[in-house]
Design a protein around this motif. Structure first.
Motif, PDB file in Angstrom:
ATOM      1  N   ARG A   1       0.722   3.719  -3.320  1.00  0.00           N
ATOM      2  CA  ARG A   1       0.685   4.791  -3.073  1.00  0.00           C
ATOM      3  C   ARG A   1       1.851   5.928  -2.977  1.00  0.00           C
ATOM      4  NH1 ARG A   1      -1.314   4.649   1.392  1.00  0.00           N
ATOM      5  NH2 ARG A   1       0.642   5.210   2.871  1.00  0.00           N
TER       6      ARG A   1
ATOM      7  N   ASN B   1       0.766  -1.138   0.640  1.00  0.00           N
ATOM      8  CA  ASN B   1      -0.303   0.034   0.113  1.00  0.00           C
ATOM      9  C   ASN B   1       0.962   1.133   0.277  1.00  0.00           C
ATOM     10  OD1 ASN B   1      -2.323  -1.293  -0.507  1.00  0.00           O
ATOM     11  ND2 ASN B   1      -2.662  -1.135   2.224  1.00  0.00           N
TER      12      ASN B   1
ATOM     13  N   GLU C   1      -9.964   7.430  -1.656  1.00  0.00           N
ATOM     14  CA  GLU C   1      -9.469   7.848  -0.215  1.00  0.00           C
ATOM     15  C   GLU C   1      -9.768   6.938   0.160  1.00  0.00           C
ATOM     16  OE1 GLU C   1      -5.957   8.000  -1.344  1.00  0.00           O
ATOM     17  OE2 GLU C   1      -5.728   9.311  -2.994  1.00  0.00           O
TER      18      GLU C   1
ATOM     19  N   SER D   1      -6.757   2.013  -8.160  1.00  0.00           N
ATOM     20  CA  SER D   1      -6.504   2.706  -6.953  1.00  0.00           C
ATOM     21  C   SER D   1      -7.500   3.805  -7.221  1.00  0.00           C
ATOM     22  CB  SER D   1      -4.988   3.723  -7.266  1.00  0.00           C
ATOM     23  OG  SER D   1      -4.773   4.303  -8.149  1.00  0.00           O
TER      24      SER D   1
ATOM     25  N   THR E   1      -9.851   2.094   2.774  1.00  0.00           N
ATOM     26  CA  THR E   1      -8.486   2.118   3.179  1.00  0.00           C
ATOM     27  C   THR E   1      -8.723   0.034   3.385  1.00  0.00           C
ATOM     28  OG1 THR E   1      -9.039   2.759   5.188  1.00  0.00           O
ATOM     29  CG2 THR E   1      -7.921   4.514   3.785  1.00  0.00           C
TER      30      THR E   1
ATOM     31  N   ALA F   1      -6.674  -0.620  -2.592  1.00  0.00           N
ATOM     32  CA  ALA F   1      -6.080  -0.471  -1.057  1.00  0.00           C
ATOM     33  C   ALA F   1      -6.479  -1.725  -0.218  1.00  0.00           C
ATOM     34  CB  ALA F   1      -6.399   0.512  -0.320  1.00  0.00           C
TER      35      ALA F   1
ATOM     36  N   HIS G   1      -3.267  -7.683  -6.277  1.00  0.00           N
ATOM     37  CA  HIS G   1      -2.713  -6.820  -5.414  1.00  0.00           C
ATOM     38  C   HIS G   1      -1.436  -6.666  -6.036  1.00  0.00           C
ATOM     39  CE1 HIS G   1      -6.054  -7.109  -2.457  1.00  0.00           C
ATOM     40  NE2 HIS G   1      -5.665  -6.295  -2.236  1.00  0.00           N
TER      41      HIS G   1
END
Length: 853
Positions: free
Chosen positions: A511, A507, A585, A566, A588, A656, A674
């Protein structure tokens, strides 16, 4: 034999004395024979050629089909198998000397020589069993091949490079053999180099560059290993013992497969128990000849090659008709010479043989020139069809089979266009010819010449209509609503050995990478994804609470595609949100797993009028039917097939978030999803200097990140249409060539008719006919032939459209615009071709014309 030699020498002398005729005929034949030879060369390579291995006739494939790359569940006629099934097959098949397994599909690994300061290179790799090379009877070019001892648990990691990879990537350095290479961070010893010309068992663009033992797959994949999972990912080929036909082995292997499916696979999914028993009798294994390897390219390109072969055949027929017309005209011009030879005692059979010999010599010379055209044609077609591939294992150099085909086509062509003119010439009346009867308004060859023009017009309409349909279909595919906006978007393919990274580290890395890409000058937004449109496809069965289990006998009709992305990805791709919200965002690792679905997903899994926002669903098992909450709905998007033949529902989940499953296989799917392979940039302006900036960003974020490729999203979409575009372009080119040949043929026949009727036209003008009426007379005769061709050609075009129906997208075979365009194009060319001789006829001086007689 002596007479034959005399005929050949005489034919060559006649060709030298008529250079314009010879060059015209040679060029026409070279284009026709060269085109069809080029297509046959591709057909031979793609569909008929055996692997470059020892005794390919004794190789047999266990299974059939070209599915790729990892399947789960019933397949009907199986072509992919789990490793455990391969082991059981091998133990139960004494008919085979050896049985090898190999991966369906390819992995992209980061490869770097240990101790080298050079940057790691992304290489395509394939997992193979230890007896892979011995099964095919392939020795090593240098070093040794992989052996069964290398394919054991705990064996020292070993690998082989292909000759091409060794040559291009490592400069044929002999010290590579025995050296240690870091493959995805793990040390492997390069034990050998595969022989030159062997690029694996599957003919495909960008074939494997590296071979690894199957037992080393867990070392690289880590917890996401496929080796001991009930997933099908391996293909199988065996070598039969001398004198043994293993094809009857199929029922025995089918029993083994069904037992495994019932005892091992079935208990993993108890909810499907009734369906497993129902579909079990429909699961079977075939043993088929495997000397040609895995025919992936054959399945992908067979329909297109058949269309192009038919098109080239029609062009060759038009070329034959054109040359036959030329020969008929030349035969009439040589009528007096022929009459003298007949009067001096030459037999009609002897004359006919000599004329046919001339045609055959002309055809063979044209065929030799056609080989040059074929060589260039193969290069052009491969470049068009695989314009963005790094390597395609198709040689343009004609093989012996292709040379034999070209020679056979040349002889057939010579007989085709030479027989009728030879027969007509041999039937000449010597007395009539010597008395000037050849100047009459009628002669025997006129009927045949006009008939050949009608044939040319018919075939031209068929070709033009086919080209128009394919072009219109391509235009519709290119202009369809993909559900995303490719304009000013850049697609990035990347690779990184992230299998050992913890979820927290992943993650943070993702990011940081997203933020670093957004700081590149000219980048408006950046986002990451498991894959981008038309580069991959992940599909799973979808479950909703309380719903009936989907029908696993046809997973394609009930599965949905999905992508892990994302925040900001859907906005960066220009995808339209219909309701709800996008991935953001706030999604999470600590929040509830959510999903954004497209309208096709809603249509399939929800009742009309039912609001999907706030509803839940899951994948692969009813126990997980509440995994994802739907927070938004997108306009339907096409991520899988721009031709429109396969367009499954689609949903997106946040990069995420990690779902937790108690079933190892489903958890492995979530974990593997992932490991991203793509990024997308929305940019201002052009891409100049962008690649260097992306490479710099990758190295700053994580040295393990490798840039595989970068291209405009528009190009990525266009790349998937390369085959359709190539077929449409070549068919259009051949259609224009056919149109030109038909126009030349019509011009020749009309001009010849005007010449033959010079006296008649002179009489008409002397009796008061004006020039307009003379032109109308000539044009009427020319357009009568064209009209007859259209009367036959239009129904034939509609009928032939059914043969290319599988290549058409939202276009009907009787498209009026396409047919009208074809008729109009032929009419314009016919008008131009016949106007010149018509104007010449209108300017005939009656006094000179009457003196001719």
């Amino acid at each position: 034999m002596r007479t034959l030699w005399q005929d050949i020498v005489y034919a060559l002398r006649q060709m030298r004395q008529s250079p314009v005729f010879t060059l015209t005929a040679m060029l026409t034949l070279a284009l026709g024979i060269g085109a069809i030879t080029a297509i046959f060369s591709l057909i031979h390579t793609v569909m008929l050629k055996s692997l470059p291995v020892t005794d390919p006739a004794t190789l047999y494939r266990v299974g059939e089909g070209n599915d790729c790359c990892v399947n789960m569940g019933p397949e009907g006629s199986w072509g992919l198998f789990p490793y455990v099934v391969y082991e059981r097959f091998r133990e139960a098949s004494p008919e085979f000397e050896q049985m090898a397994a190999f991966q369906a599909g390819r992995n992209l690994f980061s490869v770097r020589r240990s101790g080298s300061a050079q940057q790691a290179k992304p290489l395509h790799a394939e997992y193979v069993s230890g007896n892979y090379f011995s099964t095919f009877g392939i020795p090593a070019y240098a070093g040794r091949t992989l052996m069964p001892a290398d394919d054991q648990r705990g064996a020292p990691p070993a690998a082989m490079l292909t000759h091409r990879s060794w040559q291009q990537q490592y400069g044929s350095d002999p010290s590579v053999v025995g050296a240690t290479f870091m493959i995805d961070g793990h040390p492997f010893t390069i034990v050998g180099i595969a022989p030159r010309g062997f690029d694996g068992e599957t003919l495909e663009s960008d074939p494997p560059e590296l071979f690894l033992p199957i037992q080393q797959e867990p070392l690289i994949s880590g917890a996401n290993t496929l080796l001991n999972q009930p997933m099908s990912w391996l293909r199988i080929i065996g070598r039969a013992r001398p004198g043994v036909n293993p094809e009857p082995l199929g029922p025995r292997l089918t029993t083994i497969l069904r037992n495994w499916f019932l005892s091992d696979f079935g208990p993993l999914f108890p909810q499907f128990a009734p369906q497993v028993k129902e579909v079990l009798p429909k699961q079977f294994v075939k043993v088929t000849p495997g000397g040609a390897g895995i025919a992936v390219m054959k399945a992908d390109y067979e329909a297109s090659l058949r269309i192009l072969l038919a098109v080239c055949g029609l062009v060759l027929l038009i070329a034959c008709a054109n040359i036959a017309n030329l020969l008929l005209a030349r035969g009439s011009a040589r009528g007096t010479q022929t009459a003298i030879r007949l009067a001096l005692g030459a037999s009609r059979r002897r004359l006919m043989r000599q004329w046919i010999t001339e045609s055959l010599v002309l055809a063979v010379v044209g065929g030799v020139a056609g080989l040059i055209v074929a060589f260039a044609g193969v290069k052009i077609i491969v470049a068009l069809a695989f314009r963005h591939a790094h390597y395609v294992p198709i040689s343009a150099i004609p093989s012996l089979q292709v040379l034999g085909f070209a020679f056979g086509v040349s002889l057939t062509t010579g007989l085709l266009f030479g027989t009728v003119p030879a027969w007509i010439a041999s039937r000449a009346n010597p007395a009539a010819a010597l008395h000037g009867a050849n100047r009459s308004t009628r002669d025997r060859s006129s009927f045949w010449q006009k008939s050949l023009v009608i044939v040319q017009a018919t075939l031209s309409v068929v070709l033009l209509s086919g080209a128009g349909l394919l072009t219109r279909s391509l235009q519709k595919m290119q202009s369809q609503d993909f559900g995303f906006n490719p304009d000013h978007r850049v697609s990035i393919s990347l690779y990184a050995p992230f299998s050992d990274y913890s979820p927290e580290k992943l993650n943070v890395t993702y990011r940081t990478l997203k933020q670093r890409l957004e700081r590149i000058p000219g980048v408006k937004s950046a986002a990451l994804a498991l894959y981008t449109p038309f580069t991959n496809n992940w599909g799973e069965l979808v479950f909703r609470p309380g719903s009936e289990p989907p029908n696993i006998s046809d997973p394609g009709s009930v599965a949905a595609s999905w992508d892990r992305v994302s925040p900001g990805y859907l906005e960066a791709m220009g995808q339209t949100l219909v309701r709800g919200r996008s991935i953001s965002e706030q999604d999470t690792a600590a929040t509830r797993p959510v999903a954004v679905v497209d309208e096709a997903f809603v249509k399939r899994y929800f009742k009309p009028g039912e609001d999907p926002v706030g509803q839940v669903f899951g994948i692969d098992d009813p126990r997980y039917a509440k995994t994802y909450e739907i927070v938004g709905v997108l306009h339907t998007a096409n991520y899988t097939d721009p031709s429109g033949h396969w367009r499954p529902p689609l949903f997106f989940v946040p990069l995420a978030q990690h779902a937790l499953y108690d079933k190892q296989m489903v958890q492995m799917i979530d974990d593997r999803s992932h490991i991203i392979e793509a990024a997308v940039l929305e940019i201002h302006g052009n891409m100049e200097g962008l690649e260097a900036q992306v490479r710099r960003a990758f190295s700053e974020v994580d040295p393990n990140l490798t840039l595989v490729g970068i291209r405009p999203m528009e190009q990525q979409v266009a790349d998937r249409l390369d085959q359709d575009r190539t077929v449409a372009q070549l068919t259009g080119l051949f259609g224009l060539l056919a149109l030109a040949l038909a126009a030349v043929g019509l011009y020749g026949v009309t001009a010849y008719s005007v010449e033959r009727r010079t006296s008649e036209i002179g009489v008409r003008i002397a009796l008061g006919a004006n020039r307009v009426s003379v032109m109308e007379l000539v044009l009427k005769g020319a357009f009568l032939q064209i009209m007859l061709g259209l009367l036959i050609g239009i129904p034939a075009s509609i009928g032939c459209a059914r043969l290319i129906a599988s290549k058409l997208y939202q276009v009907k075979g009787w498209d009026p615009m396409v047919l009208s365009s074809a008729v109009f194009a032929l009419g314009i060319c016919a008008l131009i071709a016949s106007l010149v001789p018509a104007r010449r006829a209108a300017t005939v001086n009656p006094l000179k014309a009457l003196r001719v007689e």
